[in-house]
Design a protein around this motif. Structure first.
Motif, PDB file in Angstrom:
ATOM      1  N   GLN A 120       0.848  -1.189   0.000  1.00 24.42           N
ATOM      2  CA  GLN A 120       0.000   0.000   0.000  1.00 24.42           C
ATOM      3  C   GLN A 120       0.885   1.241   0.000  1.00 24.42           C
ATOM      4  O   GLN A 120       2.058   1.163   0.391  1.00 24.42           O
ATOM      5  CB  GLN A 120      -0.943   0.008   1.188  1.00 24.42           C
TER       6      GLN A 120
ATOM      7  N   THR B 179       1.192   3.790   1.924  1.00 25.80           N
ATOM      8  CA  THR B 179       1.813   4.185   3.197  1.00 25.80           C
ATOM      9  C   THR B 179       3.050   3.367   3.535  1.00 25.80           C
ATOM     10  O   THR B 179       3.885   3.802   4.337  1.00 25.80           O
ATOM     11  CB  THR B 179       0.803   4.120   4.356  1.00 25.80           C
ATOM     12  N   ASP B 180       3.224   2.195   2.923  1.00 26.70           N
ATOM     13  CA  ASP B 180       4.438   1.404   3.147  1.00 26.70           C
ATOM     14  C   ASP B 180       5.689   2.134   2.654  1.00 26.70           C
ATOM     15  O   ASP B 180       6.792   1.862   3.115  1.00 26.70           O
ATOM     16  CB  ASP B 180       4.344   0.040   2.457  1.00 26.70           C
TER      17      ASP B 180
ATOM     18  N   LEU C 149       6.473   5.080   3.293  1.00 28.20           N
ATOM     19  CA  LEU C 149       6.962   5.969   4.350  1.00 28.20           C
ATOM     20  C   LEU C 149       8.106   5.347   5.144  1.00 28.20           C
ATOM     21  O   LEU C 149       8.953   6.065   5.676  1.00 28.20           O
ATOM     22  CB  LEU C 149       5.811   6.368   5.290  1.00 28.20           C
TER      23      LEU C 149
ATOM     24  N   GLU D 192       6.627  11.104   1.943  1.00 31.63           N
ATOM     25  CA  GLU D 192       5.817  11.883   2.878  1.00 31.63           C
ATOM     26  C   GLU D 192       4.355  11.802   2.486  1.00 31.63           C
ATOM     27  O   GLU D 192       4.014  11.584   1.321  1.00 31.63           O
ATOM     28  CB  GLU D 192       6.275  13.338   2.908  1.00 31.63           C
ATOM     29  N   GLU D 193       3.519  11.980   3.491  1.00 31.66           N
ATOM     30  CA  GLU D 193       2.086  12.017   3.214  1.00 31.66           C
ATOM     31  C   GLU D 193       1.748  13.357   2.580  1.00 31.66           C
ATOM     32  O   GLU D 193       2.283  14.395   2.964  1.00 31.66           O
ATOM     33  CB  GLU D 193       1.297  11.801   4.506  1.00 31.66           C
TER      34      GLU D 193
ATOM     35  N   VAL E 113       0.515   9.472  -0.851  1.00 35.58           N
ATOM     36  CA  VAL E 113       1.920   9.489  -0.444  1.00 35.58           C
ATOM     37  C   VAL E 113       2.773   9.941  -1.628  1.00 35.58           C
ATOM     38  O   VAL E 113       2.584   9.466  -2.752  1.00 35.58           O
ATOM     39  CB  VAL E 113       2.379   8.085   0.034  1.00 35.58           C
TER      40      VAL E 113
END
Length: 151
Positions: A7, A9-10, A12, A117-118, A123
């Motif tokens: 996903q 967010t991984d 990050l 970064e978000e 992301v």
């Protein structure tokens, strides 16, 4: 073999991670000529093998921007982000062309996650792609690609 992120967010937690390498790709005269036609850049160093044979590289060379554009081919070969609704190229930074790519050369891309970064809805990741020339000590291109992935 690409590095897989389940996903967005991984990404990050992937800062500093080397993603591996793409397949090798031969740069032939047809690819160079097609790029010249697409961009209108028909400089002899790229498209005139006879004149280029007497030039500084002894043969035609790929356009720098052709080499740069291969990041778009190589990036999906070295990383895959799953469970996304969309991924977009957001831009690039720090592009350099340390070495010319003579016709007949083979190139490949390798990448490392420089930052992540978000951003609103997703992301953003910066991958430093190094496009290598087989047998050369200097790379053809180093580029920080910026991509955004949305779940």
């Amino acid at each position: 073999m690409s590095t897989i992120f389940e996903q967005p967010t991984d990404l990050l937690q992937a800062v500093g991670k080397h993603l591996g390498f793409s397949d090798w790709l031969e740069i032939d005269q047809q690819r160079i000529n097609l790029f010249a036609d697409a961009t209108g850049d028909h400089q002899w160093i790229h498209v005139d093998p006879e004149k280029a044979a007497a030039g500084p590289f002894g043969k035609t060379i790929a356009h720098g921007y052709l080499t740069l554009s291969l990041a778009n081919l190589f990036l999906p070969q070295i990383m895959e982000v799953r469970n996304t609704s969309m991924g977009v190229n957001y831009g690039c930074e720090k592009v350099r062309f340390p070495a010319a790519v003579p016709v007949g050369s083979r190139v490949r891309g390798g990448g490392e996650v420089i930052s992540a970064e978000e951003v609103k809805g997703g992301v953003q990741v910066v991958v430093r792609m190094t496009i290598e020339i087989e047998g050369s000590e200097r790379p053809a291109c180093i580029i920080d690609t910026i991509s955004r992935f949305f779940p």
